[in-house]
Write a protein that holds these residues in place. Structure first.
Motif, short mmCIF file in Angstrom:
data_model
loop_
_atom_site.label_atom_id
_atom_site.label_comp_id
_atom_site.label_asym_id
_atom_site.label_seq_id
_atom_site.Cartn_x
_atom_site.Cartn_y
_atom_site.Cartn_z
N ASP A 33 33.83 39.19 97.55
CA ASP A 33 32.78 38.47 98.26
C ASP A 33 31.42 39.15 98.16
O ASP A 33 30.48 38.78 98.86
CB ASP A 33 33.16 38.28 99.73
CG ASP A 33 33.33 39.60 100.47
OD1 ASP A 33 33.14 40.67 99.85
OD2 ASP A 33 33.67 39.57 101.67
N GLY A 34 31.29 40.15 97.29
CA GLY A 34 30.01 40.82 97.08
C GLY A 34 29.78 42.05 97.94
O GLY A 34 28.77 42.74 97.77
N THR A 35 30.69 42.36 98.87
CA THR A 35 30.54 43.53 99.72
C THR A 35 30.73 44.81 98.92
O THR A 35 31.65 44.92 98.11
CB THR A 35 31.57 43.49 100.87
OG1 THR A 35 31.37 42.29 101.63
CG2 THR A 35 31.39 44.68 101.80
N LYS A 36 29.85 45.79 99.16
CA LYS A 36 29.95 47.06 98.46
C LYS A 36 30.93 47.97 99.20
O LYS A 36 30.81 48.18 100.41
CB LYS A 36 28.57 47.72 98.38
CG LYS A 36 27.60 46.96 97.47
CD LYS A 36 26.26 47.67 97.37
CE LYS A 36 25.31 46.92 96.43
NZ LYS A 36 23.99 47.59 96.32
N ILE A 37 31.90 48.48 98.44
CA ILE A 37 32.98 49.28 99.00
C ILE A 37 32.86 50.71 98.50
O ILE A 37 33.03 50.97 97.31
CB ILE A 37 34.36 48.71 98.61
CG1 ILE A 37 34.44 47.20 98.91
CG2 ILE A 37 35.47 49.48 99.30
CD1 ILE A 37 34.21 46.84 100.37
N PRO A 38 32.57 51.68 99.38
CA PRO A 38 32.45 53.06 98.92
C PRO A 38 33.81 53.70 98.66
O PRO A 38 34.81 53.33 99.28
CB PRO A 38 31.73 53.75 100.08
CG PRO A 38 32.11 52.96 101.28
CD PRO A 38 32.30 51.54 100.82
N TYR A 39 33.81 54.65 97.74
CA TYR A 39 35.02 55.43 97.52
C TYR A 39 34.65 56.77 96.93
O TYR A 39 33.59 56.95 96.32
CB TYR A 39 36.02 54.69 96.63
CG TYR A 39 35.61 54.49 95.18
CD1 TYR A 39 36.02 55.38 94.18
CD2 TYR A 39 34.85 53.38 94.80
CE1 TYR A 39 35.67 55.18 92.85
CE2 TYR A 39 34.49 53.18 93.47
CZ TYR A 39 34.91 54.08 92.51
OH TYR A 39 34.57 53.88 91.19
N PHE A 40 35.51 57.75 97.17
CA PHE A 40 35.31 59.10 96.67
C PHE A 40 36.22 59.33 95.46
O PHE A 40 37.35 58.83 95.40
CB PHE A 40 35.65 60.15 97.73
CG PHE A 40 34.70 60.17 98.90
CD1 PHE A 40 33.49 60.84 98.81
CD2 PHE A 40 35.04 59.55 100.09
CE1 PHE A 40 32.62 60.88 99.90
CE2 PHE A 40 34.17 59.58 101.18
CZ PHE A 40 32.96 60.25 101.07
N VAL A 41 35.74 60.15 94.52
CA VAL A 41 36.54 60.60 93.39
C VAL A 41 36.47 62.12 93.34
O VAL A 41 35.39 62.70 93.46
CB VAL A 41 36.03 60.02 92.05
CG1 VAL A 41 36.75 60.68 90.86
CG2 VAL A 41 36.26 58.52 92.01
#
Length: 710
Positions: free
Chosen positions: A460-468
């Motif tokens: 839906d276009g929402t930005k989802i943060p994640y760590f690497v």
């Protein structure tokens, strides 16, 4: 790859009949696996365990992984985090397990001794000795002590780690259970002290005493020496409630007891206890979450906006979703005055995580773009105002406040990150900066490793943060483990994942942690966005992170694995059934998987507020689209899954994992299954069992993502 198919005579069906999904047939040939302690079901468990252990334990890396995991878990130089502080008597209590004390020691040392490099510990209760004497595997579930003396405690003991537990009165001065003291038989109970001879209690009193979720529905006032069945009832909830639980708070103004009627998992009514009189409902919204008590005020986090007409003569005031407020309980109890102070208004990328109370302040842990922050608030009763004070902590990690007491000014802060081991700091009060008193030694070589934060774009276009977390010199697709949870407003904050560092990073792998909707990383709205009919958003977010890892060249479908437990087990279950082409390894631990029957398996009904009720036609239609058990198909290829669960898990019934594994097996789909006969919802009752589970997981990941088993 070996295909294991259970004989038709054992399952009562043919493998051919299962080539279509259960969503189409609505049949369930594996209901018999829901009989947790049934002999037929346990025979199946033992058979699957033998096959899985026979393969994984035979791997040449298993023994080394087991030894490394055990060494980390049992290391004598771990930080002995405070479980309770007895400020009046100058004690810090800790629960400790190691190679010798497998079930553990409840122990204590002086506050000054605790701050030293080598505390002199005094054993209060030896769980190994108790287990041996009583021929049980007792798991320590904590102790609730009557302050400020903290001599009398209610100790919670679980057989094998289940949530259902015994409660026994214990004397910390004599270091023994109180003869003929308060005792509750095994149940999912809730208790709280009123005074030395009185407790509040909710337990299984008999027929009609529990909610449909299996938790107490009634709270009674139980006086020493009187029959429990004759104890007066202070509050009764409804059978459809999640549960009714008592609690007691102390501060300089005295002690209060409050009963929480959890109408749903997230909505609560709070009642003030007044002797044997019926408890009085406190005028707080259902969205209020009680986090503490300080100077006559309840410290409350709001899950939704609250508009209230205050009795102080002001106009209506609206406190926004996610705000932290102080409700004037003492004033309301005396005069009926309704008044509240705004303590923290959440910013767009912030979240209030937790609260700790000292004699002088309310200390709040927060998140700012999934990075830990700490803020103290002090109250001036004369000016009727609060003063905020930020407490500096390192950046790019998580902070938690612990080791506090409402009778003392000191506090402790723990900081850790993906690459920085835990550091415990102590401050005597707000006027002194915290200084490090204990540090966890590095458990793996982090030289050259980096932590990066990226964003994926969901459906839906929402930005989802994640760590690497990876080695900075490595390029190209890497063996990558993606971890997630995405539910119940639980945040996935940076933590020092010591076993993953040793058993995965050092072996050439990398890992990612997804901050998907359903969690609490950005406050209640982030959670609300993936509740009920919108549950699919969490699964879309997780798939978006997986695709982003592949698009960035950090991994590939042949090298990408996923892992999750409990609600996270459901997450990865949906992930591999909806998008099997993205993954080559799946660790599905203590999972929910049959979402059309989850409310039938206690305490599943308590989670209706999170997932929705499958008996509701609209919700059933939404759940049917993602429920892993109903969407497994004989026409699709799936990655080989490792299921992990525990027979003693009375929070998420092991039948979820059992049935899914059996269905996959009947369809000729590759899987491994291991069920610990003990362990509760953690799937491990002690450190040895935990080490074994870790060794199995990383052997499996190595075989799937690094070769020799894919």
């Amino acid at each position: 790859m070996l295909k294991r198919i259970i004989a038709a005579s054992l399952l009562g069906i043919s493998a051919i009949s299962m080539t279509v999904s259960l969503a189409a047939t609505r049949d369930d040939p594996f209901l018999w696996l829901e009989e947790v302690e049934g002999e037929k079901a346990l025979d199946w468990v033992r058979s699957e365990n033998a096959k899985s252990l026979g393969e994984l334990e035979a791997d040449p890396h298993y023994a080394r992984y087991l030894a490394d995991a055990a060494q980390i878990l049992k290391a004598e130089d771990r930080i002995p985090y405070p479980a309770m502080v007895d400020a009046k008597n100058g004690y810090v209590y800790n629960f400790w397990q190691d190679a010798i004390h497998v079930q553990g020691l409840w122990r204590r040392t002086s506050l000054d001794g605790y701050r030293s490099a080598e505390p002199q510990w005094e054993t209060v209760l030896d769980l190994d000795a108790l287990s041996k004497a009583e021929n049980e595997t007792w798991v320590f579930k904590g102790a609730d002590c009557l302050g400020p003396d903290n001599r009398l405690c209610l100790v919670t003991l679980s057989r094998g780690g289940s949530d259902a537990s015994e409660q026994r009165e214990f004397d910390t001065e004599r270091k023994e259970f109180v003869p003929d003291g308060f005792f509750l038989k095994e149940a999912k109970s809730g208790t709280s002290w009123v005074d030395a001879d009185t407790i509040l209690v909710g337990t299984d009193f008999g027929e009609g005493a529990l909610t449909t979720s299996g938790y107490p529905r009634i709270t009674k006032l139980w006086r020493r020496g009187t029959p429990l069945e004759q104890a007066p009832v202070l509050l009764e909830g409804k059978t459809t409630d999640t549960g009714v639980w008592p609690s007691t708070f102390e501060d300089a103004t005295g002690q209060i007891s409050i009963i929480n009627r959890a109408v749903t998992f997230f909505d609560s009514e709070y009642y003030l206890v007044d002797g044997e009189n019926p408890a009085r409902q406190i005028p707080l919204p259902l969205s209020a979450e009680l986090l503490g008590y300080h100077k006559g005020k309840l410290i409350v986090r709001l899950r939704a906006d609250w508009t209230v007409a205050l009795t102080s003569g002001e106009k209506e005031t609206t406190y926004a979703q996610g705000a932290l407020i102080a409700f004037g309980l003492q004033d309301w109890a005396k005069s009926g005055t309704v008044a509240a102070d705004l303590l923290i208004a959440r910013g767009p990328r912030e979240a209030v995580e937790d609260v700790a109370i000292t004699r002088d302040a309310v200390i709040v842990t927060m998140l700012d773009n999934v990075r830990g922050r700490v803020r103290a608030l002090t109250y001036d009763a004369g000016a009727k105002s609060w003063t905020p004070q930020d407490i500096a902590v390192p950046d790019n990690g998580s902070a938690s406040v612990l080791g506090t007491s409402p009778e003392a000014s000191f506090f402790m802060i723990n900081f850790e990150s993906f690459l920085v081991p835990g550091q415990l700091s102590f401050a005597p009060g707000l006027d002194t900066a915290p200084s490090v008193i204990k540090s966890l030694p590095a458990r793996f070589n982090a030289d050259g490793y980096v932590t990066e934060q990226f964003e994926a774009v969901s459906t839906d276009g929402t930005k989802i943060p994640y760590f690497v977390v990876r080695h900075g010199d490595k390029s190209g697709p890497m063996p990558m483990l993606l971890y997630g949870y995405g539910g119940f407003q639980v945040s996935m904050n940076p933590w020092y994942w010591s076993t993953a560092g040793k058993l995965w990073l050092e072996e050439g792998g990398a890992y990612a942690v997804a901050n998907i909707r359903g969690g609490g990383e950005f406050g209640p709205a982030w959670h609300e966005a993936a509740r009920g009919v919108n549950r699919q958003r969490a699964y879309d977010d997780f798939a978006a992170v997986a695709q982003d890892l592949i698009a960035r060249g950090l991994s590939s479908p042949q090298k990408l694995g996923i892992s999750g437990g409990s609600n996270g087990g459901l997450l990865v279950g949906v992930a591999f059934t909806q998008r099997p082409e993205l993954y080559h390894a799946v660790i599905c631990a203590v999972p929910l998987l049959d979402m059309l029957r989850y409310t039938k398996l206690p305490p599943g009904a308590s989670w209706i507020a999170e997932y929705g009720d499958p008996e509701d036609p609209a919700m059933r239609a939404a759940i049917e689209k993602y429920s892993p058990y109903q969407n497994l198909s004989g026409d699709k290829s799936y990655p080989r899954v490792l299921f992990l669960t525990s027979t003693k898990d009375d929070r998420v019934n092991p039948a979820h994992a059992r049935k899914m594994a059996a269905l996959m097996e009947s369809l000729g789909k590759p899987m491994l299954y291991y069920e610990n006969i003990e362990g509760g919802h953690s799937a491990a009752a002690n450190l040895d069992q935990r080490a074994k589970q870790l060794a199995l997981q990383y052997v499996y990941l190595r075989r799937q993502l690094m070769g020799a088993g894919g």
